[in-house]
Design an enzyme around this catalytic site. Structure first.
Site, PDB file in Angstrom:
ATOM      1  N   THR A  17     -24.524 -10.823 -76.644  1.00  8.93           N
ATOM      2  CA  THR A  17     -24.107 -11.370 -77.667  1.00  8.93           C
ATOM      3  C   THR A  17     -22.642 -11.988 -77.561  1.00  8.93           C
ATOM      4  OG1 THR A  17     -23.454  -9.672 -78.949  1.00  8.93           O
ATOM      5  CG2 THR A  17     -25.517 -10.246 -79.228  1.00  8.93           C
ATOM      6  N   SER A 257     -13.618  -4.760 -79.965  1.00  9.17           N
ATOM      7  CA  SER A 257     -15.140  -5.079 -80.505  1.00  9.17           C
ATOM      8  C   SER A 257     -15.021  -6.739 -80.250  1.00  9.17           C
ATOM      9  CB  SER A 257     -15.362  -4.698 -82.172  1.00  9.17           C
ATOM     10  OG  SER A 257     -14.470  -5.592 -82.810  1.00  9.17           O
ATOM     11  N   LYS A 258     -16.301  -7.224 -80.249  1.00  3.29           N
ATOM     12  CA  LYS A 258     -16.393  -8.933 -80.123  1.00  3.29           C
ATOM     13  C   LYS A 258     -16.027  -9.382 -81.479  1.00  3.29           C
ATOM     14  CE  LYS A 258     -20.358  -7.968 -77.062  1.00  3.29           C
ATOM     15  NZ  LYS A 258     -21.993  -8.212 -77.196  1.00  3.29           N
ATOM     16  N   ARG A 259     -16.265  -8.752 -82.410  1.00  2.00           N
ATOM     17  CA  ARG A 259     -16.086  -9.546 -83.687  1.00  2.00           C
ATOM     18  C   ARG A 259     -14.509  -9.571 -84.108  1.00  2.00           C
ATOM     19  NH1 ARG A 259     -18.412  -5.947 -88.612  1.00  2.00           N
ATOM     20  NH2 ARG A 259     -20.302  -6.670 -87.361  1.00  2.00           N
TER      21      ARG A 259
END
Length: 284
Positions: A17, A257-259
């Site tokens: 993702t 985190s990616k977020r």
């Protein structure tokens, strides 16, 4: 003769993702080193069940990043989206045992039901589902399915615990046997309306199918182990040992985190960092 110990098998199972960051590198290196130091096997699995968020270019980048770090893996890469029939068979087994029920509720429906009740018990993933569709008559369920109404499949937790029998536990490396409490997840979703199987079902199925004997993953996933042990008991799958490692934190003390747009391995590579330097950063 005493039973011959199983060869150690670990795995790294990212979702494509976005790009891998140092937290992913930390987790991959932990599993890889465990396997290599024990003369065991290290597997790579791409968990791409979510067709909206997962992209083929991210999956290709994961392989490139791991090779650049100097990691290798044994056997072919397992790609979950190619094994939907396997997960369907597992769901059918649970349904055949009377452990699943269709849930037609939307998020808004659930929020209204919880508000009407005035309170709701909370589990690791938030407020527990109040059981609205579990109480539907069989005839109404069948009619709504026949009419084409979308639905998820939920595990009837009370029925599942009765079938599983006695108390469940797992082995955490360095700590010993840990008692499980799957009930705190409530009637968890095992197949969503838009995704054919949940993370919990797929990861537990694949660990069994691939012969994983040691699951190495971040400590934020440790609560999920209780639910995974229940699924293993219900479906007759072996229980691996677990090793939950601390999260890698950024300079601000927050988890990477990616977020939060943590720097990706690709960005670090482009900035001139060597694989050796990134491995050192990842392992702290």
């Amino acid at each position: 003769m005493p039973a011959r110990p199983r060869a150690l098998v670990t795995r790294f199972a990212p979702s494509p993702t976005g790009g891998l960051h140092l937290g992913h590198a930390h987790s991959a290196l932990m599993g890889w080193r465990c396997a290599r130091e024990a003369g065991g096997r290290f597997l790579l699995r791409i968990e791409d069940i979510d067709p909206v968020r997962c992209r083929p270019e991210y999956a290709a980048a994961i392989l490139e990043d791991l090779r650049w770090l100097g990691l290798d893996w044994d056997g072919p890469v397992r790609v979950q989206s190619r094994h939907l029939a396997d997960y369907r068979r597992a769901l059918d087994r649970l349904a055949g045992d009377g452990l699943l029920y269709p849930c037609f509720c939307t998020r808004a429906d659930i929020a209204r039901e919880i508000a009407a009740i005035g309170h709701a018990p909370h589990g690791p993933d938030g407020a527990l589902y109040p059981g609205t569709c579990r109480r539907l008559p069989a005839g109404e369920r069948s009619a709504r399915i026949a009419a084409g109404e979308p639905y998820a499949l939920r595990l009837d937790m009370a029925a599942a615990l009765r079938r599983a029998g006695g108390p469940l536990s797992f082995i955490e490396r360095g700590e010993g046997r840990i008692r499980c409490d799957p009930a705190r997840f409530g009637d968890v979703v095992l197949a969503r309306k838009d995704i054919p199987a949940s993370y919990h079902l797929c990861v537990t199925h694949d660990d069994a199918s691939q012969g994983v004997t040691l699951v190495t993953r971040a400590v934020d996933l440790r609560p999920a182990t209780d639910l995974h042990r229940l699924l293993q008991a219900l479906l007759g799958w072996p229980a691996p040992h677990y090793r939950h490692h601390p999260l890698l934190l950024g300079a601000d003390g927050r988890r990477l985190s990616k977020r939060d747009k943590a720097p990706t391995l690709a960005a670090l590579r482009e900035a001139g960092h060597s694989p050796e330097a990134v491995r050192a950063l990842a392992m702290g």
